[in-house]
Motif scaffolding. Structure first.
Motif, PDB file in Angstrom:
ATOM      1  N   ASP B   1      12.677   1.392  -0.956  1.00 34.38           N
ATOM      2  CA  ASP B   1      11.639   0.636  -0.192  1.00 34.38           C
ATOM      3  C   ASP B   1      10.422   0.516  -1.110  1.00 34.38           C
ATOM      4  OD1 ASP B   1       9.592   1.525   2.725  1.00 34.38           O
ATOM      5  OD2 ASP B   1       9.464   0.178   1.303  1.00 34.38           O
ATOM      6  N   GLN B   2      10.192  -0.579  -1.413  1.00 34.11           N
ATOM      7  CA  GLN B   2       8.845  -1.020  -2.694  1.00 34.11           C
ATOM      8  C   GLN B   2       8.034  -1.751  -1.817  1.00 34.11           C
ATOM      9  OE1 GLN B   2       8.985  -0.112  -5.968  1.00 34.11           O
ATOM     10  NE2 GLN B   2      10.613   1.237  -5.427  1.00 34.11           N
ATOM     11  N   VAL B   4       5.034  -0.918  -1.305  1.00 34.02           N
ATOM     12  CA  VAL B   4       3.686  -0.744  -1.933  1.00 34.02           C
ATOM     13  C   VAL B   4       4.169  -0.214  -3.344  1.00 34.02           C
ATOM     14  CG1 VAL B   4       1.626   0.652  -1.842  1.00 34.02           C
ATOM     15  CG2 VAL B   4       2.605  -0.164   0.367  1.00 34.02           C
ATOM     16  N   PHE B  89      -3.283   7.474  -4.767  1.00 32.66           N
ATOM     17  CA  PHE B  89      -2.117   7.023  -3.920  1.00 32.66           C
ATOM     18  C   PHE B  89      -2.668   5.823  -3.271  1.00 32.66           C
ATOM     19  CE2 PHE B  89       1.497   9.578  -4.613  1.00 32.66           C
ATOM     20  CZ  PHE B  89       0.874  10.838  -4.847  1.00 32.66           C
ATOM     21  N   PHE B 102       3.201   4.659   1.452  1.00 35.48           N
ATOM     22  CA  PHE B 102       2.702   4.969   0.171  1.00 35.48           C
ATOM     23  C   PHE B 102       3.199   4.123  -1.106  1.00 35.48           C
ATOM     24  CE2 PHE B 102      -0.282   8.447   1.065  1.00 35.48           C
ATOM     25  CZ  PHE B 102       0.176   8.626   2.342  1.00 35.48           C
ATOM     26  N   GLY B 103       2.486   4.034  -2.210  1.00 32.77           N
ATOM     27  CA  GLY B 103       2.684   3.747  -3.363  1.00 32.77           C
ATOM     28  C   GLY B 103       3.168   4.880  -4.222  1.00 32.77           C
ATOM     29  N   ALA B 104       3.859   4.744  -5.399  1.00 29.02           N
ATOM     30  CA  ALA B 104       4.035   6.047  -6.237  1.00 29.02           C
ATOM     31  C   ALA B 104       2.892   6.864  -6.775  1.00 29.02           C
ATOM     32  CB  ALA B 104       5.023   5.343  -7.243  1.00 29.02           C
TER      33      ALA B 104
END
Lengths: 114, 112
Positions: B1-2, B4, B89, B102-104
């Motif tokens: 799941d990318q 973000v 984040f 959320f992003g990484a």
């Protein structure tokens, strides 16, 4: 300042055992969430709860997981039969009506499944 | 799941200078964007948010810019302070009260 609290801070369990993670959201909040973060990975959504029912759940949240708000103050996450891959940091969050749409997170419970 | 993405794993900035953290998203249905700060062994702490009807929101030293056509947002911290050193984040949601994606995260180090 009101805050979300979580207990325990660290839980160690054997594979196959049941665990209950507890959260006390901020008292006037209406929306409740569980997220988890596996070490080295993103924070990922598990479930949201509103008006005494689940409003959304992710594909992670299978039949082994359940949530409850038993007494109007606590919000619990139960994992019926833990697996090694359930080891993660579990965060509870709550939110209220407002313009900023922010969710307030608790400090987390570190779950270690052996 | 990318959905973000935060493409910079880390950023190092001198105290007093500007820190710029970037975030890209792919889901055009996102209409709320938030920045959280996280210290080790703590939960994410809300910093600032912006809805898709705005392109800028400012709160003290923190400003978030949203470019919907580029599906890009950024967080500016001016001036940066050593206490700002943390993981930042980016998160987004479709609709009010819904789940955050959320992003990484980006590790910010502010050097004194």
């Amino acid at each position: 300042e009101p805050e979300v609290t979580q207990t325990p801070s660290h839980q160690v369990t054997q594979m196959g055992q049941e665990v209950i993670l507890r959260c006390v959201p901020i008292s006037n909040h209406l929306y409740f969430y569980w997220y988890r973060q596996i070490l080295g990975q993103k924070v990922e959504f598990l479930v949201s709860f509103y008006n005494n029912e689940i409003s959304e759940k992710s594909e992670i949240f299978d039949d082994q997981f359940s949530v409850e708000r038993p007494d109007g103050s606590n919000f619990t996450l139960k994992i019926r039969s833990t697996k090694l891959e359930d080891s993660a940091m579990y965060f509870c969050a709550s939110a209220n009506e407002g313009l900023r749409n922010e969710q307030f997170f608790g400090p987390g419970t570190r779950l270690t499944v052996l | 799941d990318q959905q973000v993405k935060q493409n910079s794993p880390s950023l190092s900035v001198q105290e007093g200078r500007i820190s710029i953290l970037n975030c890209d998203y792919t889901n055009s249905m996102f209409d709320y964007f938030l920045w959280y700060k996280k210290y080790p062994a703590e939960g994410p702490t809300f910093l600032i948010s912006i809805s898709s009807i705005k392109d800028k929101n400012e709160d003290g030293r923190f400003t978030v810019f949203l470019n919907k056509s580029a599906k890009h947002l950024s967080l500016h911290i001016v001036p940066s302070q050593p206490g700002d050193s943390a993981v930042y984040f980016c998160a987004a949601s479709e609709g009010y009260g819904n789940k955050l994606v959320f992003g990484a995260g980006t590790i910010l180090r502010v050097k004194s």
